[in-house]
Write a protein that holds these residues in place. Structure first.
Motif, PDB file in Angstrom:
ATOM      1  N   VAL B  24       0.854  -1.176   0.000  1.00 34.82           N
ATOM      2  CA  VAL B  24       0.000   0.000   0.000  1.00 34.82           C
ATOM      3  C   VAL B  24       0.890   1.225   0.000  1.00 34.82           C
ATOM      4  CG1 VAL B  24      -1.688   1.312   1.323  1.00 34.82           C
ATOM      5  CG2 VAL B  24      -1.869  -1.177   1.210  1.00 34.82           C
ATOM      6  N   TYR B  25       0.557   2.206  -0.797  1.00 35.63           N
ATOM      7  CA  TYR B  25       1.423   3.373  -0.910  1.00 35.63           C
ATOM      8  C   TYR B  25       0.641   4.659  -0.646  1.00 35.63           C
ATOM      9  CZ  TYR B  25      -0.775   3.779  -5.484  1.00 35.63           C
ATOM     10  OH  TYR B  25      -1.697   3.904  -6.488  1.00 35.63           O
ATOM     11  N   GLU B  26       1.384   5.694  -0.325  1.00 34.26           N
ATOM     12  CA  GLU B  26       0.813   7.017  -0.110  1.00 34.26           C
ATOM     13  C   GLU B  26       1.619   8.033  -0.902  1.00 34.26           C
ATOM     14  OE1 GLU B  26       0.139   6.073   4.624  1.00 34.26           O
ATOM     15  OE2 GLU B  26       0.494   8.146   4.011  1.00 34.26           O
ATOM     16  N   THR B  27       0.923   8.858  -1.633  1.00 34.76           N
ATOM     17  CA  THR B  27       1.553   9.949  -2.362  1.00 34.76           C
ATOM     18  C   THR B  27       0.504  10.965  -2.745  1.00 34.76           C
ATOM     19  OG1 THR B  27       2.877  10.547  -4.307  1.00 34.76           O
ATOM     20  CG2 THR B  27       1.330   8.721  -4.576  1.00 34.76           C
ATOM     21  N   ARG B  28       0.925  12.206  -2.847  1.00 35.75           N
ATOM     22  CA  ARG B  28       0.016  13.254  -3.307  1.00 35.75           C
ATOM     23  C   ARG B  28       0.249  13.559  -4.783  1.00 35.75           C
ATOM     24  NH1 ARG B  28      -0.038  17.749   1.616  1.00 35.75           N
ATOM     25  NH2 ARG B  28      -0.892  16.372   3.198  1.00 35.75           N
ATOM     26  N   ASP B  29       1.260  12.941  -5.339  1.00 35.72           N
ATOM     27  CA  ASP B  29       1.578  13.195  -6.740  1.00 35.72           C
ATOM     28  C   ASP B  29       0.592  12.466  -7.643  1.00 35.72           C
ATOM     29  OD1 ASP B  29       5.171  12.996  -6.156  1.00 35.72           O
ATOM     30  OD2 ASP B  29       3.740  14.629  -5.859  1.00 35.72           O
ATOM     31  N   THR B  30       0.362  13.039  -8.801  1.00 37.32           N
ATOM     32  CA  THR B  30      -0.482  12.358  -9.780  1.00 37.32           C
ATOM     33  C   THR B  30       0.354  11.476 -10.699  1.00 37.32           C
ATOM     34  OG1 THR B  30      -0.338  14.290 -11.223  1.00 37.32           O
ATOM     35  CG2 THR B  30      -2.265  14.143  -9.784  1.00 37.32           C
ATOM     36  N   THR B  31       1.616  11.802 -10.818  1.00 36.79           N
ATOM     37  CA  THR B  31       2.524  10.973 -11.610  1.00 36.79           C
ATOM     38  C   THR B  31       3.524  10.313 -10.668  1.00 36.79           C
ATOM     39  OG1 THR B  31       2.336  12.451 -13.512  1.00 36.79           O
ATOM     40  CG2 THR B  31       4.185  10.902 -13.490  1.00 36.79           C
ATOM     41  N   TYR B  32       3.549   9.024 -10.677  1.00 41.64           N
ATOM     42  CA  TYR B  32       4.480   8.283  -9.828  1.00 41.64           C
ATOM     43  C   TYR B  32       4.689   6.906 -10.435  1.00 41.64           C
ATOM     44  CZ  TYR B  32      -0.019   6.644  -8.014  1.00 41.64           C
ATOM     45  OH  TYR B  32      -1.293   6.167  -7.900  1.00 41.64           O
ATOM     46  N   TYR B  33       5.653   6.189  -9.867  1.00 36.68           N
ATOM     47  CA  TYR B  33       6.022   4.887 -10.406  1.00 36.68           C
ATOM     48  C   TYR B  33       6.125   3.895  -9.257  1.00 36.68           C
ATOM     49  CZ  TYR B  33       7.331   8.052 -14.120  1.00 36.68           C
ATOM     50  OH  TYR B  33       7.307   9.035 -15.071  1.00 36.68           O
ATOM     51  N   LEU B  34       5.729   2.686  -9.517  1.00 38.36           N
ATOM     52  CA  LEU B  34       5.760   1.630  -8.514  1.00 38.36           C
ATOM     53  C   LEU B  34       6.637   0.478  -8.996  1.00 38.36           C
ATOM     54  CD1 LEU B  34       1.968   1.696  -7.734  1.00 38.36           C
ATOM     55  CD2 LEU B  34       3.776   2.396  -6.160  1.00 38.36           C
ATOM     56  N   PHE B  35       7.337  -0.118  -8.055  1.00 37.04           N
ATOM     57  CA  PHE B  35       8.280  -1.180  -8.395  1.00 37.04           C
ATOM     58  C   PHE B  35       8.165  -2.326  -7.390  1.00 37.04           C
ATOM     59  CE2 PHE B  35      10.943   1.400 -11.240  1.00 37.04           C
ATOM     60  CZ  PHE B  35      10.606   2.691 -10.834  1.00 37.04           C
ATOM     61  N   TRP B  36       8.538  -3.506  -7.842  1.00 38.27           N
ATOM     62  CA  TRP B  36       8.780  -4.630  -6.957  1.00 38.27           C
ATOM     63  C   TRP B  36      10.189  -5.142  -7.231  1.00 38.27           C
ATOM     64  CZ3 TRP B  36       6.456  -6.863  -2.860  1.00 38.27           C
ATOM     65  CH2 TRP B  36       5.124  -6.517  -2.592  1.00 38.27           C
ATOM     66  N   TYR B  37      10.904  -5.414  -6.125  1.00 38.07           N
ATOM     67  CA  TYR B  37      12.231  -6.008  -6.199  1.00 38.07           C
ATOM     68  C   TYR B  37      12.250  -7.283  -5.375  1.00 38.07           C
ATOM     69  CZ  TYR B  37      14.099  -1.583  -7.992  1.00 38.07           C
ATOM     70  OH  TYR B  37      14.367  -0.460  -8.749  1.00 38.07           O
ATOM     71  N   LYS B  38      13.060  -8.216  -5.809  1.00 35.09           N
ATOM     72  CA  LYS B  38      13.289  -9.455  -5.067  1.00 35.09           C
ATOM     73  C   LYS B  38      14.725  -9.445  -4.556  1.00 35.09           C
ATOM     74  CE  LYS B  38      13.583 -14.486  -5.795  1.00 35.09           C
ATOM     75  NZ  LYS B  38      13.390 -15.590  -6.782  1.00 35.09           N
ATOM     76  N   GLN B  39      14.898  -9.857  -3.303  1.00 36.61           N
ATOM     77  CA  GLN B  39      16.237  -9.967  -2.746  1.00 36.61           C
ATOM     78  C   GLN B  39      16.440 -11.405  -2.256  1.00 36.61           C
ATOM     79  OE1 GLN B  39      17.337  -7.891   0.973  1.00 36.61           O
ATOM     80  NE2 GLN B  39      19.142  -7.149  -0.138  1.00 36.61           N
TER      81      GLN B  39
END
Lengths: 114, 117
Positions: B24-39
């Motif tokens: 779940v994410y929080e941002t006030r921006d209308t343009t943003y990017y989401l990522f998933w990484y595996k470690q």
């Protein structure tokens, strides 16, 4: 091969002994940054650099220094390491203009301060 | 402020079970990017997927699938028919589009997935 390299990959040192972790990228990226990873805390940004001679603090800069004299290199300096700086460190880079803001990560440096 | 929450600290499943990792994410921006990484246990970060805020299409890649829902500010990751090799820490991350910080990444705290044989 396009990559971000870090050296050393593993380091055990003692409190107070100055050390430098090097980071180098061969992709001509403007942006470089350092993160530290601690259990249960995820990755937190230490410092970042928008370009040569331009650096700024991230969320956890205390106890660290950086420099950006050349575009490809962004060393992380611990002037007087302490045990609470034991962590896994990642360097990352990205181009100034990027369609997805994707960052390229180095392989990580595992630091233990005794 | 940007924030990413991965409420699941640890998940254990038995091989072949399906498992969903929440983000779940929080941002006030209308343009943003989401990522998933595996470690994996070796420690390196392996990039899995990226999504921009204008692309709500779900994605499937083999046994992996991602469900992006702006209405609930979530970007969940599902592994179907899990395997032992999926055991790793998984990080969700958010990047803004601000010139001042050149899209720095904000990471969640990670979810440790253990798949038992």
């Amino acid at each position: 091969e396009a990559q971000v390299t870090q050296n050393p990959r593993y380091l055990i040192t003692v409190t107070g002994k100055k050390l430098t972790v090097t980071c180098s990228q061969n992709m001509n990226h403007e942006y470089m940054s350092w993160y530290r990873q601690d259990p249960g805390l995820g990755l937190r940004q230490i410092y970042y650099s928008m370009n040569v001679e331009v650096t700024d603090k991230g969320d956890v800069p205390e106890g660290y220094k950086v420099s950006r004299k050349e575009k490809r290199n962004f060393p992380l300096i611990l002037e007087s390491p302490s045990p609470n700086q034991t962590s896994l460190y990642f360097c990352a880079s990205r181009p100034r203009w990027s369609s997805y803001n994707e960052q390229f990560f180095g392989p990580g440096t595992r630091l233990t301060v005794l | 402020a940007q924030k990413v929450t991965q409420a699941q600290t640890e998940i254990s499943v038995v091989e072949k079970e399906d498992v969903t990792l929440d983000c779940v994410y929080e941002t006030r921006d209308t343009t943003y990017y989401l990522f998933w990484y595996k470690q994996p246990p070796s420690g390196e970060l392996v990039f899995l997927i990226r999504r921009n805020s204008f692309d709500e299409q779900n994605e499937i890649s083999g046994r992996y699938s991602w469900n992006f829902q702006k209405s609930t500010s979530s970007f969940n990751f599902t592994i179907t028919a899990s395997q032992v090799v999926d055991s790793a820490v998984y990080f969700c991350a958010l990047s803004d589009d601000r010139g001042s910080t050149l899209g720095r990444l904000y990471f969640g705290r990670g979810t440790q997935l253990t798949v038992w044989p």
